[in-house]
Design an enzyme around this catalytic site. Structure first.
Site, mmCIF file in Angstrom:
data_model
loop_
_atom_site.group_PDB
_atom_site.id
_atom_site.type_symbol
_atom_site.label_atom_id
_atom_site.label_comp_id
_atom_site.label_asym_id
_atom_site.label_seq_id
_atom_site.Cartn_x
_atom_site.Cartn_y
_atom_site.Cartn_z
ATOM 1 N N TYR A 95 -0.947 8.536 -25.331
ATOM 2 C CA TYR A 95 -0.001 8.167 -26.397
ATOM 3 C C TYR A 95 -0.546 8.425 -27.801
ATOM 4 O O TYR A 95 0.188 8.376 -28.763
ATOM 5 C CB TYR A 95 0.452 6.706 -26.243
ATOM 6 C CG TYR A 95 1.508 6.568 -25.171
ATOM 7 C CD1 TYR A 95 2.767 7.164 -25.320
ATOM 8 C CD2 TYR A 95 1.252 5.892 -23.980
ATOM 9 C CE1 TYR A 95 3.730 7.078 -24.321
ATOM 10 C CE2 TYR A 95 2.206 5.805 -22.977
ATOM 11 C CZ TYR A 95 3.446 6.391 -23.157
ATOM 12 O OH TYR A 95 4.399 6.324 -22.175
ATOM 13 N N GLU A 181 -2.050 -2.395 2.753
ATOM 14 C CA GLU A 181 -1.551 -1.171 2.102
ATOM 15 C C GLU A 181 -0.481 -1.474 1.066
ATOM 16 O O GLU A 181 -0.545 -1.003 -0.063
ATOM 17 C CB GLU A 181 -0.970 -0.218 3.157
ATOM 18 C CG GLU A 181 -0.367 1.039 2.548
ATOM 19 C CD GLU A 181 0.350 1.927 3.560
ATOM 20 O OE1 GLU A 181 1.036 2.857 3.109
ATOM 21 O OE2 GLU A 181 0.239 1.704 4.773
ATOM 22 N N ASP A 234 0.441 0.822 7.403
ATOM 23 C CA ASP A 234 1.541 1.319 8.233
ATOM 24 C C ASP A 234 0.963 2.271 9.288
ATOM 25 O O ASP A 234 -0.031 2.957 9.022
ATOM 26 C CB ASP A 234 2.566 2.087 7.388
ATOM 27 C CG ASP A 234 3.393 1.166 6.500
ATOM 28 O OD1 ASP A 234 3.418 -0.056 6.775
ATOM 29 O OD2 ASP A 234 4.020 1.654 5.537
#
Length: 353
Positions: A95, A181, A234
């Site tokens: 920025y 996760e 997962d």
């Protein structure tokens, strides 16, 4: 800090020398996206080989000249920050001149390249990365500025500190650590008071692919307490990839492996073999996409899978079924199956790899 300033001065001196000799200046750094430059060591994970191939960022080539200029620009910003002992986040750097940099990812890449070129860890360059990870459970510590943080309080998690190296007075009676996760699963376990019910533990989530600070914190907690660390992911190629980043590191940060990896991490779940064992209905599983197949094939070829025969088996089960499952799939058995049955059984009877 004098080491950082000296390293930057050496780079600039080389640029000036080239100019004095009427040659186009170049910046040389290790080629860290090339697997041939990476070796796998059981005790460290993925790390750069000592004499690896390099790439050059040239100032006289139209394709690389803009990058050459941006690297010098960010080097000058780092130099000023180290001199004045101030810090900036990667976002602050972007920025400070969005038109010049174009995008945040350009800045992130250049910072990693500079860290690799100078052979200095990123936090020593006075650049902080924004943290997205959370930590909860039996842990308290003091931040660099003296703030006392207690992660034990109830159903809210604490954001992973942005300066992990600076935290001290770490206290914990945790018996193990659980890396989760996804944020949704992490919050669910918090709501179920999982950190206190079974035995005191520390839970961490990087909310997907972990950022640098979350990985640094996992490593710091491992160094401090030497307790078992389990992962709950997962049952899909993406989950396996994320677990490998915590355990073995990533190719792009292999030059910093010593501070980031914890090779003793265990895979607790969700294992592809669990889906058969628990008779999970096929209609709640998700078919593989082409992308899943490619990712799984690439993971199976990696050097660290060869030394993990049990992992290899699980990946073969996944490849054969071409089906994946999110942790939430366990709610098809009962709404609190994960915290009431699955995790306690796994932890008690040693159901990890």
């Amino acid at each position: 800090s004098s080491e950082v300033l000296e390293a930057i001065e050496n780079v600039i001196q080389d640029v000036l020398k080239s100019l004095a000799q009427k040659k186009a200046p170049v910046l040389t750094l290790a080629n860290r996206s090339d697997w041939r430059n990476i070796e796998f060591k059981d005790s460290v994970g993925l790390q750069m080989i000592p004499h690896c191939t390099t790439k050059q960022i040239r100032s006289d080539c139209p394709r690389s000249a803009p990058k050459f200029a941006l690297m010098l620009k960010i080097l000058s910003m780092i130099y000023k920050m180290v001199q004045s002992n101030t810090y900036a986040a990667k976002r602050d750097i972007y920025y400070s001149d969005t038109l010049l940099f174009g995008s945040q990812s350009v800045v992130d890449n250049i910072i990693n390249d500079i860290s690799c070129m100078l052979k200095i860890p990123r936090r020593s360059l006075h650049i902080l990365s924004t943290t997205k990870g959370f930590v909860a459970g039996n842990l308290s510590y003091t931040e660099e500025d003296g703030t006392k943080v207690n992660c034990t309080c109830g159903a809210t998690a604490v954001t992973v500190p942005s300066n992990v190296q600076g935290i001290k007075n770490l206290i914990s009676h945790a018996k193990f650590m659980l890396i989760v996760e996804k944020d949704a699963t992490f919050q669910r376990l918090l709501d179920d008071d999982f950190c206190n019910k079974l035995s005191p533990c520390i839970m961490i989530t990087g909310r997907g692919v972990p950022d640098l600070n979350t990985r640094l914190l996992v490593r710091k907690l491992w160094d401090s307490f030497q307790i078992p660390i389990f992962t709950l992911m997962d049952a899909d190629p993406h989950g396996v990839e994320i677990m490998c980043i915590y355990k073995y590191g990533s190719v792009s940060m292999s030059f910093e492996a010593h501070h980031l990896t914890v090779p003793s991490i265990k895979w607790l779940g969700l294992l592809p073999s669990d889906l058969e064992r628990l008779n999970i209905r096929k209609d709640v599983l998700i078919p593989f996409t082409k992308q899943d197949q490619n990712k799984l094939a690439s993971i199976q070829k990696r050097p660290y899978i060869a030394c993990q025969p049990m992992w290899k088996k699980e990946l073969e089960i996944m490849a054969a079924s071409k089906l994946k499952a999110e942790i939430q799939v366990l709610t098809s058995l009962s709404s609190d199956y994960l915290s009431r049955v699955y995790l306690p059984n796994k932890l008690q009877f040693g159901g990890w790899l």
